[in-house]
Design an enzyme around this catalytic site. Structure first.
Site, PDB file in Angstrom:
ATOM      1  N   ARG A  51      58.289 -37.134  43.494  1.00 51.62           N
ATOM      2  CA  ARG A  51      57.346 -36.260  43.153  1.00 51.62           C
ATOM      3  C   ARG A  51      57.775 -35.599  41.935  1.00 51.62           C
ATOM      4  NH1 ARG A  51      55.603 -38.291  47.604  1.00 51.62           N
ATOM      5  NH2 ARG A  51      57.633 -37.704  47.925  1.00 51.62           N
ATOM      6  N   THR A  52      58.664 -34.349  42.248  1.00 52.20           N
ATOM      7  CA  THR A  52      59.103 -33.563  41.416  1.00 52.20           C
ATOM      8  C   THR A  52      59.455 -33.983  40.018  1.00 52.20           C
ATOM      9  OG1 THR A  52      59.441 -31.884  43.336  1.00 52.20           O
ATOM     10  CG2 THR A  52      60.218 -31.164  41.480  1.00 52.20           C
ATOM     11  N   ARG A 101      67.563 -29.818  39.752  1.00 51.78           N
ATOM     12  CA  ARG A 101      67.235 -29.664  41.190  1.00 51.78           C
ATOM     13  C   ARG A 101      68.685 -29.903  41.834  1.00 51.78           C
ATOM     14  NH1 ARG A 101      63.456 -32.931  45.163  1.00 51.78           N
ATOM     15  NH2 ARG A 101      62.148 -31.213  44.782  1.00 51.78           N
TER      16      ARG A 101
HETATM   17  C1  NCD Z   1      59.918 -31.283  48.816  1.00 53.74           C
HETATM   18  C2  NCD Z   1      61.309 -30.716  48.477  1.00 53.74           C
HETATM   19  O1  NCD Z   1      62.092 -31.695  47.706  1.00 53.74           O
HETATM   20  O2  NCD Z   1      61.544 -29.650  48.852  1.00 53.74           O
HETATM   21  N1  NCD Z   1      59.294 -32.193  48.389  1.00 53.74           N
HETATM   22  C3  NCD Z   1      58.822 -31.990  46.945  1.00 53.74           C
HETATM   23  O3  NCD Z   1      59.576 -31.472  46.208  1.00 53.74           O
HETATM   24  N2  NCD Z   1      57.364 -32.342  46.805  1.00 53.74           N
HETATM   25  C4  NCD Z   1      59.774 -31.497  50.412  1.00 53.74           C
HETATM   26  C5  NCD Z   1      60.957 -32.322  51.179  1.00 53.74           C
HETATM   27  O4  NCD Z   1      61.662 -32.719  50.642  1.00 53.74           O
HETATM   28  O5  NCD Z   1      60.653 -32.244  52.513  1.00 53.74           O
END
Ligand code: NCD
Length: 362
Positions: A51-52, A101
């Site tokens: 998603r991100t 990230r």
């Molecule tokens: C989360 C993350 O990566 O921190 N997901 C996200 O970015 N939508 C949650 C997770 O990985 O559990």
């Protein structure tokens, strides 16, 4: 240069205005379709993401921009040992904005201090995830019509769940919210998050019992147990499956409670719950794209008006000492000197990971 590394980098007024624009984008998408023509976003994802990464990329594409990027450590020079600083100095030559990230806490802050373009923290280890919080706040606002006076249950892995840490930092700034922290003892909120509650004067309760908490909640925010961050595999095995929201236990919740989850889910919410109108986790995905569009526009606007670099909500800092958090970026980044700030209670904290260094009198 303005970057967003922590949700505290944005004032409440700015968050509210990001939401207004996100809602306008949703209503009049064509108005924004060429806003980022000629601009490039680099997505540097050294940790897995669905998603991100895709929502940042979709956001940039829907604004008329283009995207380039890295996924995983294997495909880039990170595997050869290249530092975060050198990576983003390089990427600054090729792109106009970065979403990063990384598995180490504070990596995005290091990126923002070294890039010559805006940086968005798309998750730094188990620490922070501010743009997920923007998506969450927009979802709460759209579903509940308010961001104040809510009882919010955060459930699951509160120790390593970065979305929860940023959510607490975001929602304690609105009036009258109350938190119920539901987790096994081993995965309770970190000290720096508990400190946020205390500093904000926010009422909070700690429990391991989801069934008991459920009827009191306006929002249930479920999270996945972060297998990849738990050092002992036997601990993960003993805790996995501890919480599961089903159609049956949802019957004990308020009829207007909303169920949120940053996703991915790993059995914490039964698929059958998806048909309940209270299930909002896929709405969060859509809101995530809209608010990231709004954020990208804001960061480009601020480049033009040239907002001060190194905007920091943490106040004065000092160099020296050693951060004992072994997930802190200071342990792997070449020649990165430890740096600390002193919070309002006189606690010395690492500027990269907020880890408590020592307690001293004010
Ligand atoms: C989360 C993350 O990566 O921190 N997901 C996200 O970015 N939508 C949650 C997770 O990985 O559990």
């Amino acid at each position: 240069m303005r970057s967003v590394i922590d949700i505290l980098d944005l004032s409440i007024e700015e968050i509210n205005s990001l939401m207004d624009i996100a809602i306008d984008i949703d209503t009049h998408p064509s108005k924004y379709a060429k806003s980022c023509e000629g601009k490039k976003m680099a997505t540097l994802f050294f940790e897995p993401s669905t998603r991100t990464r895709l929502s940042h990329e979709a956001a940039m594409l829907e604004l008329g921009g283009t995207v380039l990027g890295l996924t995983g450590t294997e495909s880039s020079s990170a595997i050869k040992g290249e530092s975060v600083a050198d990576t983003v100095k390089t990427v600054s030559c090729y792109a106009d904005i970065i979403a990063i990230r990384h598995s180490f806490e504070g990596a995005a802050l290091v990126a923002s201090k070294n890039a010559s373009i805006p940086v968005i923290n798309a998750g730094d280890g188990g620490h922070n995830h501010p743009t997920q919080t923007l998506a969450d706040i927009l979802t709460i606002y759209r579903e509940k019509g308010t961001l104040s006076g809510l009882t919010i249950g955060i459930c699951g892995d509160l120790k390593y769940g970065r979305t929860v840490h940023s959510l607490v930092n975001g929602m304690t700034r609105y009036e009258g919210n109350r938190f119920i922290c539901i987790s096994p003892e081993e995965l309770t909120i970190p000290e720096y998050t508990e400190h946020i509650f205390k500093e904000a004067g926010t009422e909070f309760e700690i429990t391991d019992n989801l069934e008991e908490a459920l009827p009191k909640l306006d929002i249930l925010y479920m999270t996945r147990i972060q297998k990849e961050r738990i050092e002992k595999p036997e601990l993960f095995e003993s805790l996995k499956g501890k919480y599961s929201l089903t159609v049956d236990n949802l019957a004990h919740a308020k009829p207007d409670m909303i169920v949120m989850h940053p996703l991915p889910r790993v059995n914490e919410i039964s698929v059958k719950v998806d048909d309940d109108p209270r299930a909002c986790y896929f709405k969060q995905c859509m809101n995530g794209k809209l608010i990231r569009m709004s954020l990208i526009l804001k960061l480009f606007d601020e480049m033009i008006i040239n907002t001060q670099k190194d905007f920091s909500p943490k106040g004065a800092t000092y160099f020296g000492g050693y951060c004992h958090n072994n997930k802190c970026i200071t342990h792997i980044e070449q020649e990165l000197e430890s740096q600390f700030y002193i919070d309002n209670d006189g606690v010395n904290r690492c500027i990269y990971c907020d880890y408590e260094i020592s307690k001293e009198a004010k």
